[in-house]
Design an enzyme around this catalytic site. Structure first.
Site, PDB file in Angstrom:
ATOM      1  N   LYS A   1      -6.561  -7.214   9.989  1.00 14.78           N
ATOM      2  CA  LYS A   1      -7.153  -5.923  10.376  1.00 14.78           C
ATOM      3  C   LYS A   1      -7.558  -5.129   9.133  1.00 14.78           C
ATOM      4  O   LYS A   1      -7.124  -5.428   8.015  1.00 14.78           O
ATOM      5  CB  LYS A   1      -6.162  -5.134  11.231  1.00 14.78           C
ATOM      6  CG  LYS A   1      -4.887  -4.748  10.510  1.00 14.78           C
ATOM      7  CD  LYS A   1      -3.849  -4.197  11.500  1.00 14.78           C
ATOM      8  CE  LYS A   1      -2.546  -3.864  10.795  1.00 14.78           C
ATOM      9  NZ  LYS A   1      -1.453  -3.612  11.747  1.00 14.78           N
TER      10      LYS A   1
ATOM     11  N   TYR B   1      -8.958  17.192 -16.045  1.00 14.54           N
ATOM     12  CA  TYR B   1      -8.965  18.301 -15.069  1.00 14.54           C
ATOM     13  C   TYR B   1      -7.614  19.002 -15.026  1.00 14.54           C
ATOM     14  O   TYR B   1      -6.570  18.357 -14.942  1.00 14.54           O
ATOM     15  CB  TYR B   1      -9.288  17.773 -13.677  1.00 14.54           C
ATOM     16  CG  TYR B   1     -10.744  17.471 -13.464  1.00 14.54           C
ATOM     17  CD1 TYR B   1     -11.709  18.480 -13.546  1.00 14.54           C
ATOM     18  CD2 TYR B   1     -11.168  16.181 -13.172  1.00 14.54           C
ATOM     19  CE1 TYR B   1     -13.043  18.206 -13.341  1.00 14.54           C
ATOM     20  CE2 TYR B   1     -12.506  15.892 -12.956  1.00 14.54           C
ATOM     21  CZ  TYR B   1     -13.441  16.906 -13.046  1.00 14.54           C
ATOM     22  OH  TYR B   1     -14.757  16.636 -12.840  1.00 14.54           O
TER      23      TYR B   1
HETATM   24  C1  LIG Z   1      -0.346  -4.426  11.328  1.00 16.11           C
HETATM   25  C2  LIG Z   1       0.531  -5.126  12.273  1.00 16.11           C
HETATM   26  C3  LIG Z   1       1.251  -6.247  11.870  1.00 16.11           C
HETATM   27  C4  LIG Z   1       1.324  -6.706  10.429  1.00 16.11           C
HETATM   28  O1  LIG Z   1       2.216  -5.841   9.741  1.00 16.11           O
HETATM   29  P1  LIG Z   1       2.637  -6.072   8.220  1.00 16.11           P
HETATM   30  O2  LIG Z   1       3.661  -5.025   7.978  1.00 16.11           O
HETATM   31  O3  LIG Z   1       1.412  -5.840   7.402  1.00 16.11           O
HETATM   32  O4  LIG Z   1       3.138  -7.451   8.109  1.00 16.11           O
HETATM   33  C5  LIG Z   1       1.960  -6.937  12.843  1.00 16.11           C
HETATM   34  N1  LIG Z   1       1.964  -6.523  14.130  1.00 16.11           N
HETATM   35  C6  LIG Z   1       1.311  -5.417  14.541  1.00 16.11           C
HETATM   36  C7  LIG Z   1       1.379  -5.013  15.955  1.00 16.11           C
HETATM   37  C8  LIG Z   1       0.579  -4.684  13.627  1.00 16.11           C
HETATM   38  O5  LIG Z   1      -0.061  -3.573  14.031  1.00 16.11           O
END
Ligand SMILES: *Cc1c(COP(=O)(O)O)cnc(C)c1O
Length: 353
Positions: A34, A251
């Site tokens: 994702k 800055y």
């Molecule tokens: C993003 C997500 C994962 C992966 O999580 P990590 O902490 O990056 O391993 C697994 N399951 C769900 C439902 C998620 O939203």
């Protein structure tokens, strides 16, 4: 020469991390891609894992379609499920697996009468209280899913809220709730994210859903001797100057030289995704040696301390994170987590190795 800011991606490291996650968990593993594979490029990562990963996971249908358009044929799990009937139809057309985390999504599947069937993952809220059906409803909703003509199979899943804290009893409570809620129901199960894979043997079921560990960052924020960083964020020093004791830098003048200080100017800023909140003292590698960020990170550039690196100057290579500097350490200095830094990288040149 053009601006030297780059993100390079080591796809062999990605494959090695996936193999490690799968071996440690056992069973099958859906590689979580994702958010453009946490900033690493979803299509490139999916291609690197094609034929290796058992499945991929993305947040929503559009992210899955990008992979299908790139020719990725593995099953793709859609973690947020369908936002409407349009998503359900696309999922059926493209062979996506849909998470069902609320009754509205179940009702969408119940309304289907013909056409290709799909796989559903029923998500149970075992204590995170973000998404998922109530444990007490799990059996009844499972029966309704089972009765859907167009649902070809059901996987039972939940998500852990605090698995990155190995001493937090919340995880064992979640596991007990999951067991009770799903008792007697047939079919595969999936509980572990990366932290579950790494820290909680009791969370290992039929499917793992590793994300951050695939990219080489330990979700506990600690160093790892098995995971290999996939992204290396680099640039170069393109200017240098001495500032005298007592002179401010950048800055707000937030850094004031405590001794004559040689400042290296680096082509990397918060518009590239380097966190503005990384304060003076944040580790940075220059020519393979560790030094520190000094002064405030600006939109297009930042400044590093070269006082003790007399051989370094314009043209020196800079690693913001990657092999020498852990993204977890930069995240800690910036008051955030590696996930956020990795998925925010933009504007820089991208190189796949
Ligand atoms: C993003 C997500 C994962 C992966 O999580 P990590 O902490 O990056 O391993 C697994 N399951 C769900 C439902 C998620 O939203």
């Amino acid at each position: 020469m053009s601006r030297p800011a780059r993100a390079s991606f080591d796809l062999a490291a990605l494959r090695a991390n996936y193999a490690h996650a799968k071996a440690r968990h056992g069973g099958r593993a859906a590689a979580t891609l994702k958010a453009n594979a946490y900033g690493h490029g979803a299509v490139q990562c999916a291609r690197a894992l094609a034929g290796v990963a058992d499945a991929f996971a993305v947040a929503f249908v559009q992210e899955a379609l990008e992979l299908r358009e790139a020719g990725i044929e593995e099953p793709i799990l859609v973690l947020e499920g369908a936002f409407g009937m349009g998503d359900v139809e696309l999922a059926r057309q493209h062979g996506l697996w849909l998470v069902v985390h609320q009754e509205e999504q179940l009702a969408m599947l119940e309304s289907l009468r013909s056409g290709p069937p799909l796989q559903a993952w029923l998500k149970i809220d075992t204590g995170m209280h973000r998404a998922g059906v109530a444990p007490g409803q799990a059996q009844a909703l499972w029966q309704r899913l089972k009765a859907c003509e167009q649902v070809a199979g059901i996987t039972l899943m939940t998500h852990l809220a605090s698995a990155d804290e190995p001493d937090n009893p919340a995880t064992d409570r979640q596991l007990a709730v999951f067991e009770a809620a799903t008792q007697g129901l047939p079919g595969p199960r999936s509980v572990a994210n990366s932290a579950g894979v790494l820290c909680w043997k009791g969370a290992h079921r039929d499917w793992a859903r590793p994300g951050i560990m695939l990219y080489g960052a330990d979700p506990r924020g600690t160093a790892s001797d098995v995971l290999r960083p996939v992204m290396q964020l680099t640039s170069e020093v393109f200017s240098e100057r001495w500032i005298a004791t007592g002179e401010p830098l950048g800055y707000g003048g937030s850094f004031v030289a405590e001794r004559p200080t040689r400042v290296g100017l680096v082509a990397m800023g918060y518009a590239d995704g380097y966190p503005r909140r990384a304060h003076t003292g944040t580790p940075v590698g220059v020519d393979g040696r560790l030094t520190r960020i000094i002064g405030r990170v600006a939109m297009d550039m930042l400044t590093v301390d070269l006082t003790d690196l007399p051989e370094s100057g314009p043209g020196s290579s800079v690693e913001l994170w990657g092999r020498q500097v852990s993204v977890n350490d930069v995240a800690a200095a910036a008051g955030t987590i590696a996930y956020e830094l990795l998925c925010n990288v933009k504007r820089v040149g991208r190189v796949y190795l």
